[in-house]
Design an enzyme around this catalytic site. Structure first.
Site, PDB file in Angstrom:
ATOM      1  N   HIS A  56       0.856  -1.192   0.000  1.00  0.00           N
ATOM      2  CA  HIS A  56       0.000   0.000   0.000  1.00  0.00           C
ATOM      3  C   HIS A  56       0.889   1.239   0.000  1.00  0.00           C
ATOM      4  O   HIS A  56       2.046   1.194   0.392  1.00  0.00           O
ATOM      5  CB  HIS A  56      -0.914   0.006   1.227  1.00  0.00           C
ATOM      6  CG  HIS A  56      -0.136  -0.084   2.501  1.00  0.00           C
ATOM      7  ND1 HIS A  56       0.559   0.987   3.014  1.00  0.00           N
ATOM      8  CD2 HIS A  56       0.123  -1.134   3.299  1.00  0.00           C
ATOM      9  CE1 HIS A  56       1.199   0.587   4.100  1.00  0.00           C
ATOM     10  NE2 HIS A  56       0.964  -0.694   4.302  1.00  0.00           N
ATOM     11  N   ASP A 100       3.628  -4.695   3.702  1.00  0.00           N
ATOM     12  CA  ASP A 100       5.086  -4.889   3.680  1.00  0.00           C
ATOM     13  C   ASP A 100       5.481  -6.296   4.141  1.00  0.00           C
ATOM     14  O   ASP A 100       6.318  -6.959   3.516  1.00  0.00           O
ATOM     15  CB  ASP A 100       5.786  -3.822   4.547  1.00  0.00           C
ATOM     16  CG  ASP A 100       5.183  -3.635   5.932  1.00  0.00           C
ATOM     17  OD1 ASP A 100       4.295  -4.422   6.326  1.00  0.00           O
ATOM     18  OD2 ASP A 100       5.601  -2.685   6.631  1.00  0.00           O
TER      19      ASP A 100
END
Ligand code: NAG
Ligand code: NAG
Ligand code: NAG
Ligand code: NAG
Ligand code: NAG
Ligand code: NAG
Ligand code: NAG
Ligand code: NAG
Length: 487
Positions: free
Chosen positions: A80, A348
């Site tokens: 993101h 992540d």
């Protein structure tokens, strides 16, 4: 432009996305060669992946495909974009801010690095916006995702056609987003950038992939049911105490009588500073800390990811292998059978396991938690791996004429944050690519996720959603929690 020498500022990227995507040169200029290397000056390399996107430091290999090759299939997974702090980080940030602010305000005057608190500085997180994508400032997450979509349209437009169809109707572009609001927002903005805002409602199809662990392997966010307790303990011991944080606390406490910052308050304030750029064009907090302190700050995040979601955890390769073995099937089927463009969006900690499995950044030894291991950090440097908006792009190359660099055939290239990263043990193709056959051998040699991570037998054992996606636009505007002001 030489990507390895010139740091392209992110604002340039946002303002001229098409230009940066198409004008990367494949030869070095021979005049006016810069004699400075700017990476050491670039704050975005030291922000502990809290702050804005930054390209990976390039090895010098051209980002464009070698002249005898064309890209015929792309599988990408993107973190993101830039976001506000996590809700778990908010309370400690607010406590530390209150502590410094009340002391600085209570002193009539005082000369120090925090005097700007007496001016117009305000905290930058609107109410209810923890966790959300940012939408203001030159590095806003929603803008970064949009501009990335535009750049990839410029680069990969030739793959967004249906050559077996006589009609000129455009293909529907599937987007695969882990079902978490900021990830869905990132996927939407990327999709709008790629197909064009006016066409997004008809030419893109949002596929939401539940984050529930009951999806087993059929997930962008798979979880491992095996525990590496040594790694877990080191992961949970974050933040790691390094002397630079004590030094910063000493300095600020000496500047403002009564201020009693601890080393962990310093880490909290540095965290807040790094996030500020996601919402604003500048952060006065960056200069409150020295570059050495930022070096230590970035290192503790390298260490954190190494043990929490990287090669320091013995099961992480298996987690990353799940994505790699399924994407290998796409590459082996090729574009005509499987489709050409697979754009995925996750966190992540879902991407770092893939990098660990690829063994393209693993350090030769475990990272220590009590000092900065500069030599090891050159391998596992998290700002070069998964910054906000970071992406791993796997390109399938169809190379025609055989040459000294390899026979005609199909090759695979890994592009991490817009830098080509060759596999350690396979560079048998043009542009340091790896033949599909040897790439397949490499991936097939990885541990099997469902086995190593004990996926329960009643849950999916493989990633299947790329072969069973919707072309409906029903979820294109999916809205869950929204923070104030988010369009
Ligand atoms: C503070 O004031 C300066 C000068 O007027 C302005 O440039 C800056 O944007 C302001 N900062 C904030 C956070 O409002
Ligand atoms: C700092 O304290 C002053 C005075 O109480 C207040 O007006 C200001 O909003 C505070 N600033 C922050 C960032 O909390
Ligand atoms: C369609 O054909 C064009 C022109 O030959 C080619 O460049 C492109 O890669 C093809 N697209 C797909 C998805 O096969
Ligand atoms: C491409 O067009 C053919 C012929 O119209 C159709 O059968 C096929 O489903 C299309 N492929 C995609 C991915 O839409
Ligand atoms: C939107 O779709 C139309 C019709 O296919 C096309 O002419 C136009 O160029 C598209 N817009 C963008 C930005 O791709
Ligand atoms: C400063 O904070 C520490 C805890 O971090 C506390 O033990 C100590 O008493 C405080 N000192 C003063 C003068 O408030
Ligand atoms: C590679 O491209 C050539 C030329 O477009 C095409 O004839 C060939 O089928 C492609 N090879 C594969 C394996 O797709
Ligand atoms: C395909 O996807 C749909 C909707 O997500 C799901 O209900 C169905 O079980 C899937 N089918 C297979 C074979 O995976």
């Amino acid at each position: 432009m030489i990507p390895s020498l010139v740091v392209i500022s992110i604002s340039t990227l946002i303002l001229t996305p098409a230009a940066t995507a198409t004008t990367l040169s494949s030869t070095f200029p021979s005049t006016r060669i810069a004699q400075q290397v700017f990476d050491g000056d670039n704050f975005l390399k030291y922000d502990g992946i809290r702050g804005p996107y930054v390209d990976r430091k390039s090895y010098g290999i051209s980002r464009d495909p070698p002249p005898q090759c064309t890209v015929d299939q792309v599988v990408m997974v993107k973190r993101h974009g830039e976001r506000y702090p996590a809700s778990g980080e908010g309370p400690s940030i607010e406590v530390a801010l209150k502590k410094v602010n009340s002391t600085v305000q209570s002193l009539e005057s005082g000369k120090g690095d925090l005097d700007f608190l007496r001016g117009n500085w305000t905290y930058y997180v609107p109410s209810d916006c923890y966790e959300a994508e940012t939408f203001t400032g030159p590095y806003a997450g929603l803008a970064e995702a949009y501009s990335h979509g535009q750049q990839y349209r410029a680069r990969y437009a030739h793959l967004w056609t249906n050559n077996s169809s006589s009609s000129s109707a455009p293909l529907v572009l599937p987007l695969f987003a882990a079902e978490y609001q900021r990830i869905i927002d990132t996927a939407r903005r990327f999709g709008e950038g790629f197909v064009g805002e006016e066409n997004y409602s008809t030419q893109a199809a949002m596929n939401l992939v539940s984050e529930s662990s009951s999806r087993g392997a059929d997930s962008l966010t798979p979880s491992c049911h095996q525990d590496d307790s040594t790694a877990r303990d080191k992961c949970n011991a974050y933040p790691y105490r390094l002397p630079q944080f004590d030094a910063a606390a000493e300095r600020l406490n000496a500047q403002y009588k009564g201020l009693n910052l601890s080393w962990s308050d310093v880490v909290t304030l540095m965290t807040m500073a790094a996030y500020e750029l996601n919402a604003r064009s500048e952060s006065k907090w960056i200069d409150v800390f020295t570059t050495d302190e930022w070096v230590s700050f970035s290192y503790i995040w390298d260490v954190n990811f190494y043990y929490c979601a990287g090669p320091g955890n013995k099961y992480i390769r298996a987690v990353g292998a799940n994505y790699l073995s399924a994407s290998l099937s796409l590459l082996q089927q090729g574009p005509s059978a499987a489709g050409s463009l697979f754009f995925n969006f996750a966190h992540d900690s879902n991407i770092s396991p893939i990098i660990a499995a690829l063994d393209i950044a693993n350090p030769p030894q475990d990272l220590p938690t009590d000092r900065v291991a500069f030599d090891l950090q050159q391998h596992w440097r998290i700002t070069d791996i998964i910054p906000m908006g970071g992406r791993l792009t796997i390109e399938r190359l169809n190379c025609s004429a055989g040459s000294a660099l390899g026979a005609a055939g199909i090759y695979v290239r890994l592009v991490l944050n817009e830098a080509v990263v060759p596999l350690r043990s396979c560079q048998d193709g043009p542009g340091y690519s790896c033949s599909l056959q040897r790439y397949a051998e490499f991936v097939q040699g990885l541990p099997v996720f469902a086995d190593e991570c004990a996926v329960p037998p009643d849950e999916p054992q493989h990633l299947d959603f790329w072969w069973n996606y919707t072309t409906s636009s029903k979820e294109n505007w999916h809205r869950g929690e929204r923070c104030n002001g988010l369009a």
